[in-house]
Motif scaffolding. Structure first.
Motif, mmCIF file in Angstrom:
data_model
loop_
_atom_site.group_PDB
_atom_site.id
_atom_site.type_symbol
_atom_site.label_atom_id
_atom_site.label_comp_id
_atom_site.label_asym_id
_atom_site.label_seq_id
_atom_site.Cartn_x
_atom_site.Cartn_y
_atom_site.Cartn_z
ATOM 1 N N SER A 1 -3.697 -66.183 21.266
ATOM 2 C CA SER A 1 -4.010 -65.630 19.888
ATOM 3 C C SER A 1 -4.984 -64.746 19.731
ATOM 4 N N TYR A 2 -6.072 -64.891 20.761
ATOM 5 C CA TYR A 2 -7.088 -63.871 20.501
ATOM 6 C C TYR A 2 -6.544 -62.450 21.158
ATOM 7 N N ARG A 3 -5.535 -62.491 22.087
ATOM 8 C CA ARG A 3 -5.026 -61.265 22.546
ATOM 9 C C ARG A 3 -4.095 -60.724 21.404
ATOM 10 N N ALA A 4 -3.225 -61.598 20.773
ATOM 11 C CA ALA A 4 -2.336 -61.060 19.683
ATOM 12 C C ALA A 4 -3.237 -60.325 18.586
ATOM 13 N N ALA A 5 -4.427 -61.140 18.235
ATOM 14 C CA ALA A 5 -5.064 -60.506 17.316
ATOM 15 C C ALA A 5 -5.533 -59.164 17.659
ATOM 16 N N ASP A 6 -6.218 -59.114 18.663
ATOM 17 C CA ASP A 6 -6.906 -57.674 19.332
ATOM 18 C C ASP A 6 -5.577 -56.776 19.537
ATOM 19 N N SER A 7 -4.517 -57.268 19.881
ATOM 20 C CA SER A 7 -3.559 -56.178 19.839
ATOM 21 C C SER A 7 -3.026 -55.632 18.449
ATOM 22 N N LYS A 8 -3.157 -56.629 17.488
ATOM 23 C CA LYS A 8 -2.830 -55.887 16.056
ATOM 24 C C LYS A 8 -3.863 -55.233 15.509
ATOM 25 N N ARG A 9 -5.163 -55.502 16.036
ATOM 26 C CA ARG A 9 -6.368 -54.442 15.771
ATOM 27 C C ARG A 9 -6.144 -53.218 16.153
ATOM 28 N N GLU A 10 -5.876 -53.084 17.389
ATOM 29 C CA GLU A 10 -5.435 -51.701 18.215
ATOM 30 C C GLU A 10 -4.348 -51.345 17.479
ATOM 31 N N GLU A 11 -3.456 -51.720 17.128
ATOM 32 C CA GLU A 11 -2.329 -51.070 16.501
ATOM 33 C C GLU A 11 -2.498 -50.720 15.330
ATOM 34 N N PHE A 12 -3.380 -51.349 14.598
ATOM 35 C CA PHE A 12 -3.890 -50.734 13.446
ATOM 36 C C PHE A 12 -4.754 -49.651 13.286
ATOM 37 N N ARG A 13 -5.730 -49.718 14.334
ATOM 38 C CA ARG A 13 -6.373 -48.547 14.484
ATOM 39 C C ARG A 13 -5.884 -47.248 14.739
ATOM 40 N N LYS A 14 -4.674 -47.520 15.792
ATOM 41 C CA LYS A 14 -3.941 -46.217 15.892
ATOM 42 C C LYS A 14 -3.208 -45.599 15.032
ATOM 43 N N TYR A 15 -2.876 -46.679 13.862
ATOM 44 C CA TYR A 15 -2.166 -46.257 12.866
ATOM 45 C C TYR A 15 -3.035 -45.555 11.928
ATOM 46 N N LEU A 16 -4.317 -45.852 11.776
ATOM 47 C CA LEU A 16 -5.323 -45.217 10.965
ATOM 48 C C LEU A 16 -5.730 -43.939 11.654
ATOM 49 N N GLU A 17 -5.656 -43.825 12.890
ATOM 50 C CA GLU A 17 -6.141 -42.555 13.604
ATOM 51 C C GLU A 17 -4.896 -41.439 13.243
ATOM 52 N N GLN A 18 -3.613 -41.987 13.221
ATOM 53 C CA GLN A 18 -2.401 -40.813 13.412
ATOM 54 C C GLN A 18 -2.247 -40.595 11.942
ATOM 55 N N SER A 19 -2.637 -41.510 11.011
ATOM 56 C CA SER A 19 -2.417 -41.143 9.584
ATOM 57 C C SER A 19 -3.443 -40.270 9.050
ATOM 58 N N GLY A 20 -4.502 -39.860 9.775
ATOM 59 C CA GLY A 20 -5.492 -39.078 9.397
ATOM 60 C C GLY A 20 -6.672 -39.796 8.483
ATOM 61 N N VAL A 21 -6.561 -41.116 8.262
ATOM 62 C CA VAL A 21 -7.527 -41.977 7.314
ATOM 63 C C VAL A 21 -8.946 -41.961 8.243
ATOM 64 N N VAL A 22 -9.104 -41.790 9.597
ATOM 65 C CA VAL A 22 -10.158 -42.031 10.281
ATOM 66 C C VAL A 22 -10.847 -40.584 10.062
ATOM 67 N N ASP A 23 -10.033 -39.641 10.239
ATOM 68 C CA ASP A 23 -10.786 -38.482 10.242
ATOM 69 C C ASP A 23 -11.241 -38.111 8.745
ATOM 70 N N ALA A 24 -10.466 -38.528 7.652
ATOM 71 C CA ALA A 24 -11.176 -38.216 6.214
ATOM 72 C C ALA A 24 -12.320 -39.269 6.214
ATOM 73 N N LEU A 25 -12.319 -40.357 6.805
ATOM 74 C CA LEU A 25 -13.462 -40.879 6.148
ATOM 75 C C LEU A 25 -14.694 -40.702 7.117
ATOM 76 N N THR A 26 -14.442 -40.045 8.064
ATOM 77 C CA THR A 26 -15.557 -39.612 9.103
ATOM 78 C C THR A 26 -15.996 -38.278 8.483
ATOM 79 N N LYS A 27 -15.387 -37.416 7.883
ATOM 80 C CA LYS A 27 -15.731 -36.453 7.082
ATOM 81 C C LYS A 27 -16.463 -36.737 5.967
ATOM 82 N N ILE A 28 -16.197 -37.664 5.026
ATOM 83 C CA ILE A 28 -16.862 -38.112 3.966
ATOM 84 C C ILE A 28 -18.111 -38.642 4.125
ATOM 85 N N LEU A 29 -18.432 -39.756 5.451
ATOM 86 C CA LEU A 29 -19.512 -40.280 5.723
ATOM 87 C C LEU A 29 -20.336 -39.130 6.158
ATOM 88 N N VAL A 30 -19.746 -38.017 7.050
ATOM 89 C CA VAL A 30 -20.392 -37.104 7.322
ATOM 90 C C VAL A 30 -21.419 -36.334 6.251
#
Length: 101
Positions: free
Chosen positions: A3-32
């Motif tokens: 269950s720990y690996r499944a949760a870790d896998s879901k987090r990694e998948e979600f992180r990749k989704y946020l990176e690919q959709s540009g959310v991480v970049d947008a948030l980074t720019k705003i925080l900067v």
């Protein structure tokens, strides 16, 4: 342990989704931008909302625009009535010439 690996896998998948959709970049720019602000705003969350475009127009602005639109509509109606009245008065002094064949 799985269950720990499944949760870790879901987090990694979600992180990749946020990176690919540009959310991480947008948030980074705003925080900067927030970090580089010489005078930090008292409401950091409002700063984020404003720069993300989620805040929308201020309610006072919207209300003043509504009042202005209402006033302009009334003015248009008045001017249309005045125009029709002036046309009818002009028609008394200068009848329109109808084409003769």
């Amino acid at each position: 342990m799985t269950s720990y690996r499944a949760a870790d896998s879901k987090r990694e998948e979600f992180r990749k989704y946020l990176e690919q959709s540009g959310v991480v970049d947008a948030l980074t720019k705003i925080l900067v931008n927030l970090y580089e602000e010489p005078e930090k705003p008292s409401q950091a969350l409002d700063f984020l909302k404003q720069h993300l475009g989620a805040a929308g127009p201020e309610t006072a602005d919207v209300e003043s625009l509504r009042v202005e639109v209402s006033d302009l509509r009334a003015k248009v109606t008045t001017l249309q009535d005045e125009n029709a009245d002036l046309k009818s008065r002009l028609e008394k002094y200068e009848p329109s010439e109808e084409p003769t064949e």
